[in-house]
Design a protein around this motif. Structure first.
Motif, PDB file in Angstrom:
ATOM      1  N   ALA A 266       0.823  -1.209   0.000  1.00  0.00           N
ATOM      2  CA  ALA A 266       0.000   0.000   0.000  1.00  0.00           C
ATOM      3  C   ALA A 266       0.855   1.255   0.000  1.00  0.00           C
ATOM      4  O   ALA A 266       0.570   2.224  -0.716  1.00  0.00           O
ATOM      5  N   ALA A 267       1.903   1.259   0.816  1.00  0.00           N
ATOM      6  CA  ALA A 267       2.741   2.453   0.941  1.00  0.00           C
ATOM      7  C   ALA A 267       3.472   2.767  -0.356  1.00  0.00           C
ATOM      8  O   ALA A 267       3.542   3.933  -0.783  1.00  0.00           O
ATOM      9  N   VAL A 268       4.023   1.752  -1.003  1.00  0.00           N
ATOM     10  CA  VAL A 268       4.770   1.984  -2.241  1.00  0.00           C
ATOM     11  C   VAL A 268       3.819   2.351  -3.381  1.00  0.00           C
ATOM     12  O   VAL A 268       4.125   3.231  -4.200  1.00  0.00           O
ATOM     13  N   THR A 269       2.679   1.702  -3.441  1.00  0.00           N
ATOM     14  CA  THR A 269       1.688   2.044  -4.469  1.00  0.00           C
ATOM     15  C   THR A 269       1.258   3.504  -4.319  1.00  0.00           C
ATOM     16  O   THR A 269       1.246   4.266  -5.296  1.00  0.00           O
ATOM     17  N   ARG A 270       0.927   3.883  -3.104  1.00  0.00           N
ATOM     18  CA  ARG A 270       0.505   5.259  -2.829  1.00  0.00           C
ATOM     19  C   ARG A 270       1.621   6.250  -3.154  1.00  0.00           C
ATOM     20  O   ARG A 270       1.405   7.283  -3.789  1.00  0.00           O
ATOM     21  N   GLY A 271       2.839   5.935  -2.743  1.00  0.00           N
ATOM     22  CA  GLY A 271       3.959   6.847  -2.977  1.00  0.00           C
ATOM     23  C   GLY A 271       4.313   7.003  -4.444  1.00  0.00           C
ATOM     24  O   GLY A 271       4.639   8.097  -4.899  1.00  0.00           O
ATOM     25  N   THR A 272       4.236   5.896  -5.191  1.00  0.00           N
ATOM     26  CA  THR A 272       4.550   5.961  -6.621  1.00  0.00           C
ATOM     27  C   THR A 272       3.497   6.768  -7.368  1.00  0.00           C
ATOM     28  O   THR A 272       3.826   7.618  -8.212  1.00  0.00           O
ATOM     29  N   LYS A 273       2.239   6.522  -7.068  1.00  0.00           N
ATOM     30  CA  LYS A 273       1.168   7.286  -7.725  1.00  0.00           C
ATOM     31  C   LYS A 273       1.271   8.764  -7.392  1.00  0.00           C
ATOM     32  O   LYS A 273       1.035   9.625  -8.256  1.00  0.00           O
ATOM     33  N   PHE A 274       1.618   9.078  -6.148  1.00  0.00           N
ATOM     34  CA  PHE A 274       1.756  10.477  -5.758  1.00  0.00           C
ATOM     35  C   PHE A 274       2.905  11.137  -6.507  1.00  0.00           C
ATOM     36  O   PHE A 274       2.808  12.292  -6.935  1.00  0.00           O
ATOM     37  N   CYS A 275       3.996  10.413  -6.693  1.00  0.00           N
ATOM     38  CA  CYS A 275       5.128  10.948  -7.461  1.00  0.00           C
ATOM     39  C   CYS A 275       4.726  11.265  -8.889  1.00  0.00           C
ATOM     40  O   CYS A 275       5.153  12.274  -9.458  1.00  0.00           O
ATOM     41  N   ARG A 305       5.755  -2.098 -11.149  1.00  0.00           N
ATOM     42  CA  ARG A 305       4.440  -2.514 -11.635  1.00  0.00           C
ATOM     43  C   ARG A 305       3.487  -1.323 -11.729  1.00  0.00           C
ATOM     44  O   ARG A 305       2.748  -1.184 -12.715  1.00  0.00           O
ATOM     45  N   VAL A 306       3.496  -0.461 -10.726  1.00  0.00           N
ATOM     46  CA  VAL A 306       2.625   0.719 -10.750  1.00  0.00           C
ATOM     47  C   VAL A 306       2.978   1.613 -11.934  1.00  0.00           C
ATOM     48  O   VAL A 306       2.092   2.131 -12.630  1.00  0.00           O
ATOM     49  N   ALA A 307       4.272   1.772 -12.182  1.00  0.00           N
ATOM     50  CA  ALA A 307       4.691   2.594 -13.321  1.00  0.00           C
ATOM     51  C   ALA A 307       4.218   1.995 -14.638  1.00  0.00           C
ATOM     52  O   ALA A 307       3.711   2.705 -15.521  1.00  0.00           O
ATOM     53  N   LEU A 348      17.415   0.924 -14.273  1.00  0.00           N
ATOM     54  CA  LEU A 348      16.110   1.295 -14.809  1.00  0.00           C
ATOM     55  C   LEU A 348      15.179   0.092 -14.732  1.00  0.00           C
ATOM     56  O   LEU A 348      15.436  -0.936 -15.345  1.00  0.00           O
ATOM     57  N   VAL A 349      14.083   0.242 -13.979  1.00  0.00           N
ATOM     58  CA  VAL A 349      13.163  -0.889 -13.818  1.00  0.00           C
ATOM     59  C   VAL A 349      11.807  -0.620 -14.469  1.00  0.00           C
ATOM     60  O   VAL A 349      10.979  -1.531 -14.576  1.00  0.00           O
ATOM     61  N   ALA A 350      11.585   0.609 -14.928  1.00  0.00           N
ATOM     62  CA  ALA A 350      10.343   0.922 -15.646  1.00  0.00           C
ATOM     63  C   ALA A 350      10.559   2.214 -16.422  1.00  0.00           C
ATOM     64  O   ALA A 350      11.296   3.096 -16.006  1.00  0.00           O
ATOM     65  N   GLY A 351       9.897   2.304 -17.565  1.00  0.00           N
ATOM     66  CA  GLY A 351       9.962   3.528 -18.352  1.00  0.00           C
ATOM     67  C   GLY A 351      11.285   3.704 -19.068  1.00  0.00           C
ATOM     68  O   GLY A 351      11.862   2.757 -19.600  1.00  0.00           O
ATOM     69  N   GLY A 352      11.759   4.947 -19.100  1.00  0.00           N
ATOM     70  CA  GLY A 352      12.987   5.279 -19.814  1.00  0.00           C
ATOM     71  C   GLY A 352      12.773   6.460 -20.740  1.00  0.00           C
ATOM     72  O   GLY A 352      11.755   7.164 -20.671  1.00  0.00           O
TER      73      GLY A 352
END
Length: 480
Positions: A266-275, A305-307, A348-352
């Motif tokens: 929950a914490a990482v999902t919330r933090g990534t979306k907020f970023c 995964r969220v990214a 790099l684990v997502a995007g780029g």
């Protein structure tokens, strides 16, 4: 093409004296869709002169009169809030749902907070109990220069204009020339309210031109600026010669400390979306995720995964997706910093780099996550202002605090832990103006601002109004 080339000076829309017409670009299409005038020296000085003429009478109005104007402004704003949302979406690329729910609505929220605060504000206060005839009075500071950014246009415009009206200051507003259309619409609302001529003035312009004139002009008493730290330093230097009051809300590189005693998913999902919210274009974005080593691998997996699941699409479409960056310059900056992260050895684990698939036009970027970063890397030191998250492990509480504070910025910090004692202990040690624990939001009217190079002063609520006030000591008057 929308023509918005007039300026709002002394209670009316007027033609520019010495400005130049420039286009406004829709960041989703890269096409010109409107034109504005960048004010010249004569335009800027005309607006300042109008505000100076209006100040003596306006400064003597009662708080009740100013409260009535704020209430009328709230009514007008709410009636046109949906129009404001579409304007913001067009000018800076906020997805329309975000523009409605967060961008435009922030204006109403701040007006309500200023109305509530002004109604309870103490303008005359005794020095201390038992000192009859020793009073402190709070009085308008003078003519205010309000310089606002493009990323949360109404949030910043209303934080400044609402506070200045409440305080009894007159003002010249210069919104960002990159996203000026919301400011023009706001000026229409102010005109409808019927503030006395000269109390509120709006000019468009760039920092080198109108911004530098406003910062250094002898008839400006207060400068309130939101933007980059680099620009804030220049404004402070320009204001120093005339010893102005300067309030600055500047850059950030906010840490998000995640301990293994919380719900990691929950914490990482919330933090990534907020970023990634607002396409990462928020000064208080939680862009440095610091994770206790025992939870680190899981956190990296969740963030990636969220990214990957974060959709990027046109701002005109409804839905929970992110839109483009605001400009070509911002797009190029973010692309360069993503490449810098790769070159400096972050994983790099997502995007780029590059645009998302299917979006070959517009300033769209890929939601990006880096792991195995360290505080010497550029992506951990510089404010990227794009949807880019950097993750770094820590082993101890003290190490986490040291990493979090190892930055020239100090706007916000975020903390995720299931230990209440730890929350108190760590929050007190984080060098930031705002600390939010376990996803808590800040209450309406909370002071917004930071430590170190994130700024000087606070916006919002009573502290926001006080930025536009002077304190006077009056001794010797004892009421019969």
């Amino acid at each position: 093409m929308i023509d918005k080339t007039d300026l709002y000076i002394d209670g009316e829309w007027v033609k520019s004296i010495d400005g130049r017409v420039v286009p406004v670009i829709n960041p989703a299409t890269e096409e010109e869709y409107a034109s504005i005038t960048l004010a010249g020296k004569a335009d800027t000085e005309s607006a300042i002169a109008a505000a100076k003429r209006a100040f003596p009478a306006w400064s003597m109005t009662s708080p009740e009169e100013r409260l009535d104007y704020l209430k009328k402004l709230l009514e007008v704003y709410q009636a046109r809030e949906r129009e404001m949302a579409h304007t913001i979406s067009d000018e800076m690329g906020a997805p329309i749902d975000l523009a409605i729910s967060e961008q435009a609505s922030s204006g109403s929220s701040h007006l309500k907070a200023f109305i509530r605060t002004l109604a309870a504000f103490e303008w005359v206060r005794p020095l201390r109990p038992g000192t009859a005839g020793q009073d402190l009075t709070y009085e308008p500071a003078g003519v205010a220069a309000l310089i606002t950014p493009w990323n949360w246009p109404m949030n910043q415009v209303v934080l400044k204009v609402g506070a200045a009206i409440a305080a009894g200051c007159t003002m010249v507003l210069k919104p960002s020339e990159i996203a000026p259309m919301s400011g023009m619409l706001f000026a229409e609302m102010v005109h409808e309210v019927g503030l006395p001529a000269g109390v509120f003035n709006l000019i468009n312009g760039d920092g080198v031109g109108a911004g530098s004139i406003m910062s250094s002009h002898p008839d400006i008493d207060v400068v309130s600026f939101t933007g980059s730290t680099r620009a804030g330093i220049l404004i402070t230097k320009a204001a120093a010669d005339s010893v102005k009051n300067v309030s600055l809300e500047l850059g950030g590189k906010s840490p998000n400390l995640i301990f293994d005693d919380c719900d990691i998913e929950a914490a990482v999902t919330r933090g990534t979306k907020f970023c990634f919210n607002n396409t990462g274009q928020s000064c208080n974005a939680a862009t440095r995720m610091l994770v206790e080593r025992s939870a680190y691998d899981q956190a990296v997996e969740v963030a990636a995964r969220v990214a990957d699941e974060t959709k990027v699409d046109m701002p005109s479409k409804e839905g929970k997706h992110i839109g483009p960056l605001v400009s070509e310059a911002q797009f190029n900056k973010v692309q360069d910093l993503i490449q810098k992260g790769i070159d400096e050895g972050a994983r790099l684990v997502a995007g780029g780099v590059g645009r998302p698939d299917g979006l070959n036009r517009g300033y769209f970027v890929r939601p990006t996550v880096f792991a195995d970063t360290n505080n010497d890397m550029t992506i951990m030191r510089e404010e990227i202002f794009g949807p880019v998250l950097s993750i770094m492990p820590f082993d101890t509480e003290d190490e986490a605090i040291a990493i979090a504070n190892d930055t020239p910025f100090g706007l916000s910090a975020y903390l995720q832990t299931g230990d209440t004692e730890r929350a108190h202990r760590v929050a007190r040690q984080l060098r930031a103006g705002m600390v939010q624990v376990n996803g808590a939001s800040r209450a309406s009217g909370s002071p917004f601002g930071g430590f170190k190079q994130s700024g000087v002063g606070r916006e919002g609520g009573a502290m926001g109004i006080e930025e536009f006030l002077e304190v006077k000591t009056i001794s010797g008057i004892v009421d019969a």
